[in-house]
Design an enzyme around this catalytic site. Structure first.
Site, PDB file in Angstrom:
ATOM      1  CB  CYS A   1      38.502  31.374   7.868  1.00 19.71           C
ATOM      2  SG  CYS A   1      39.900  31.437   8.965  1.00 19.71           S
TER       3      CYS A   1
ATOM      4  CB  CYS B   1      38.595  30.299  13.000  1.00 22.92           C
ATOM      5  SG  CYS B   1      39.059  31.703  12.446  1.00 22.92           S
TER       6      CYS B   1
ATOM      7  CG  ASP C   1       7.868  17.217  -0.621  1.00 26.70           C
ATOM      8  OD1 ASP C   1       7.301  16.251  -0.135  1.00 26.70           O
ATOM      9  OD2 ASP C   1       7.272  18.424  -0.227  1.00 26.70           O
TER      10      ASP C   1
ATOM     11  CG  ASP D   1       6.378  22.482   0.249  1.00 28.37           C
ATOM     12  OD1 ASP D   1       6.592  21.202   0.035  1.00 28.37           O
ATOM     13  OD2 ASP D   1       5.132  23.208   0.386  1.00 28.37           O
TER      14      ASP D   1
ATOM     15  CG  ASP E   1      10.290  18.397   2.407  1.00 24.48           C
ATOM     16  OD1 ASP E   1      10.246  17.164   2.376  1.00 24.48           O
ATOM     17  OD2 ASP E   1       9.510  19.211   1.945  1.00 24.48           O
TER      18      ASP E   1
END
Length: 749
Positions: free
Chosen positions: A48, A51, A456, A641, A645
């Site tokens: 969390c 921490c 893209d 993709d 990227d």
């Protein structure tokens, strides 16, 4: 002790009063260019933002520490410091003192530790669920027979409940107990402190009540509370683990070893970590290039989609730069190394991704901000309740403690904690049935807020495969001859040519010669036939000259003077236009950001009526462009993709990637959509906006619940048993509200 110490450097020697560090990190310390030390560690016990603040705050107070940064997604700790002021062992000892024992950065060890914690949470959740179900059955028997049941029978049921609940609490409560103890050791509070206190007090009071043969015991409240909280923690952990392997998967794309060329011309294999700038490396056909460097001998074609995203191979020759992780696909070459393994472009992409993930970890949701003040407020309210009832009430400390426990239980943040995850689970299920996988814990929230979509091109808006476009004007004989030659090559254009030709017309030719970067040649009855680029086939003009209608081309020529042109282009996806139209209608802007060549990007933008487009962008350029949009207060949805990227997907406000994308892009993206269409992006945006409305409704329900329930508990109108029921009821209400998303979708369908 003396034997071990004799092998250590003076800076690492422990004084007799010091506690040894849990690990010796000296082998993992590296010096940067200005002489500061760098250390990467895995701290698998963080879960969390509290921490992170605890670790970074304490380390930054140490002498000589320049930077201490924790990545919550990857659980990786990066420390930059002056080793003359603080030793690496001292850093590890500090982490040990904070109860955050580190391990050296090792992807295999990290994966193993993560799997072990997942299994431990599942076991704890299973035990708590089993105990809650059985204790609740016994409690129902007590409630239903409260007027007629004798004391002996009631005590027996209470003792049986205790025998089930006590071991279950001791086992299933460990994740919360350990975290609470670690926080208390550092004189701080986190959400697990009041949770642990409520559970232990409920169990303790239940044992005390049972010993006194009292009418009520609260074993059911303690185990139910644990069960609900463990479900939330496990779901949150599974969502975070999706992002944890991104950098690891990217690093797996690099070569493991390199073949160096010695001064005497002999070859030797070295780990890529040992290869230094100035060395010469031999790279065979089909091998990944292990280093960044410059070609010093030979010419070939390189699959550089890693860097540019362009689907076509790039020609390189003496003097050309090549990069680690790309693929040599034509002929052997020799390369002079220009960068060490940890300074290659591939390593830079990893660093860009981790920087982007670190920025995302700082994005704190509304529930997290509310949780930051939860622990101290709950303790204060519970303490005030105890003091007020003990001092002013007439029931003594016993009644005061019961009311204080009721406050701790009734204010446990189940409703607040479930406000987001329940909607996400329902929305994720709806999207999954539509072929969309939601990977990020807060992806739906961010998608609903996105106002700009950046696509893209290659493989995202387009199909990512070249297609023969002038087949209609070609004779069947010319097409068959060209395809028969192309059958001997693995070049993407050759494959596209073969795919466009009737297989019955293709003949496998013998003695076909391939000239790297040029084309193919064979002799048919003394007739020299070639297929390849312009210059190879004797066509006048620029070697790369192509008119505005074609993305790529091949030429077929022979000794008789035949000259046939084959043109190729990457086709748009079938629904690309409709998806772009929807985005333009519902968002502020639609843009293309591609590493492909300008001509191809410009044509795609024109076909889709997209005014803003950028071509030739490498991973760093894409990050910079997205940062510019962010500085203009835009919230960007990035859809891509390619491996190039991946850093942009990690850096964007929210990101999506098709299932056909590279593994690293899929790992990095917040959403993965199936099929070869963009319709899922439209559906995801629609559902995300509906989910956002329900999330805010759930927050409202949780706030109203606490506004009503807390004063009632402090006033003594709520027992721990009723508090546990109210807490569970608030969670059920929030869950039922989330299910309205599914009902609304059914009505729409």
């Amino acid at each position: 002790m003396s034997k071990c110490c004799s092998n250590l450097k003076s800076s690492d020697v422990e004084t007799p009063t010091e506690i040894p560090a849990s690990i010796d990190p000296t082998a993992y310390v590296y010096k940067n260019e200005v002489g500061l030390s760098q250390l990467n560690l895995i701290v698998d016990t963080i879960h969390c933002p509290s921490c992170i603040r605890l670790i970074e705050g304490n380390l930054n107070k140490m002498d000589g520490i320049e930077t201490a940064r924790v990545n919550l997604s990857t659980k990786r700790l990066y420390v930059l410091w002056d080793e003359t002021k603080t030793s690496a062992n001292a850093i590890v000892r500090k982490l040990d003192d904070l109860d955050f024992p580190p391990t050296p950065y090792n992807p295999a060890l990290m994966s193993s530790a993560s799997e072990q914690e997942d299994k431990a949470l599942l076991k704890a959740m299973g035990v708590a669920g089993f105990a809650a179900a059985n204790v609740m059955l016994l409690s129902v028997a007590v409630w239903s027979g409260v007027d007629d049941m004798g004391p002996a029978t009631r005590d027996l049921l209470h003792w049986v409940s205790g025998l089930i609940a006590l071991p279950a609490v001791a086992y299933s409560g460990q994740p919360f107990f350990r975290s609470a103890i670690a926080a208390l050791k550092t004189r701080s509070l986190n959400m697990d402190v009041p949770i642990s206190l409520a559970v232990l007090l409920a169990v303790g009071m239940s044992v005390a009540e049972t010993l006194q043969s009292a009418q009520h015991a609260y074993f059911d409240a303690s185990v139910m509370l644990l069960f609900f909280l463990l479900i939330g923690r496990y779901l949150d952990r599974r969502m975070r683990s999706k992002a944890q392997s991104a950098a690891q998967n990217l690093l797996s794309l690099r070569a493991i070893a390199a073949t160096i060329i010695r001064d005497d011309g002999t070859h030797a294999s070295l780990p890529v970590e040992a290869v230094k700038p100035g060395m010469k490396v031999a790279i065979a056909v089909g091998e990944k290039i292990p280093v960044d460097g410059t070609v010093i001998n030979g010419k070939t074609e390189i699959d550089s989609s890693l860097i540019t995203g362009e689907s076509l191979p790039q020609k390189v020759s003496v003097g050309s730069a090549v990069f680690a992780g790309t693929l040599n696909i034509s002929t052997p070459i020799e390369v002079e190394v220009t960068a060490q393994d940890d300074q290659t472009l591939l390593s830079e992409i990893v660093k860009l991704m981790e920087t982007a993930e670190q920025g995302r970890a700082k994005y704190v949701r509304l529930a997290d901000r509310a949780a930051q003040i939860y622990a101290p407020v709950v303790h204060i309210l519970s303490a005030l309740t105890f003091v007020a009832w003990w001092a002013l009430g007439d029931g003594g400390w016993h009644l005061a403690l019961m009311n204080a426990i009721a406050v701790l239980i009734i204010t446990c943040p189940c409703a607040l904690g479930l406000a987001v995850p329940t909607v996400q689970v329902v929305a994720s299920g709806l999207l999954l049935r539509r072929g969309i996988l939601v990977k990020a814990a807060d992806g739906l929230e961010r998608l609903a807020d996105a106002d700009v979509v950046v696509f893209d091109k290659t493989g995202t808006l387009t199909k990512g495969q070249p297609v023969l476009t002038n087949k209609d004007i070609l004779s069947s004989d010319d097409l068959a001859l060209a395809a028969s030659l192309a059958l001997s090559s693995k070049h993407p254009l050759s494959k596209a040519l073969v795919a466009a030709t009737d297989t019955s017309a293709i003949v496998r030719l013998g003695q076909v010669h391939e000239e790297p970067g040029q084309g193919l040649e064979c002799y048919l009855n003394d007739n020299r036939v070639r297929i390849g680029n312009r210059s190879w086939c004797g066509i006048g003009g620029d070697d790369d000259g192509m008119d505005e209608d074609a993305v790529s081309e091949l030429w077929l020529s022979d000794s008789s003077g035949k000259k046939i042109r084959f043109t190729f282009e990457d086709q748009l996806k079938d629904d690309a236009r409709s998806a772009v139209d929807y985005a333009q209608e519902h968002l502020k802007s639609v843009e293309i950001l591609s590493g492909d060549r300008e001509k191809a990007v410009k044509k795609a933008a024109a076909l889709l009526s997209i005014e803003k487009w950028t071509a030739g962008a490498n991973p760093k350029d894409k990050i910079a462009y997205l940062d510019t949009l962010s500085a203009q207060h835009h919230k960007v949805l990035m859809v891509g993709d390619g491996l190039n990227d991946a850093p942009a997907l990690a850096s964007a406000f929210v990101s999506a990637s098709p299932a056909t994308a590279s593994d690293i892009s899929q790992t990095t993206a917040d959403f993965i959509f199936q099929g070869n269409k963009l319709k899922p992006i439209v559906e995801a945006i629609t559902i995300a906006k509906k989910a956002r409305d329900l999330i805010f409704q759930n927050f409202g329900l949780a706030i109203v619940y606490n506004i009503i329930a807390v004063p009632l508990a402090m006033s003594g109108y709520v027992t721990p048993l009723i508090a546990s029921i109210a807490m569970s009821a608030s969670s059920i209400v929030v869950t039922l509200n989330a299910l309205r998303l599914r009902l609304s979708e059914k009505r729409v369908s």
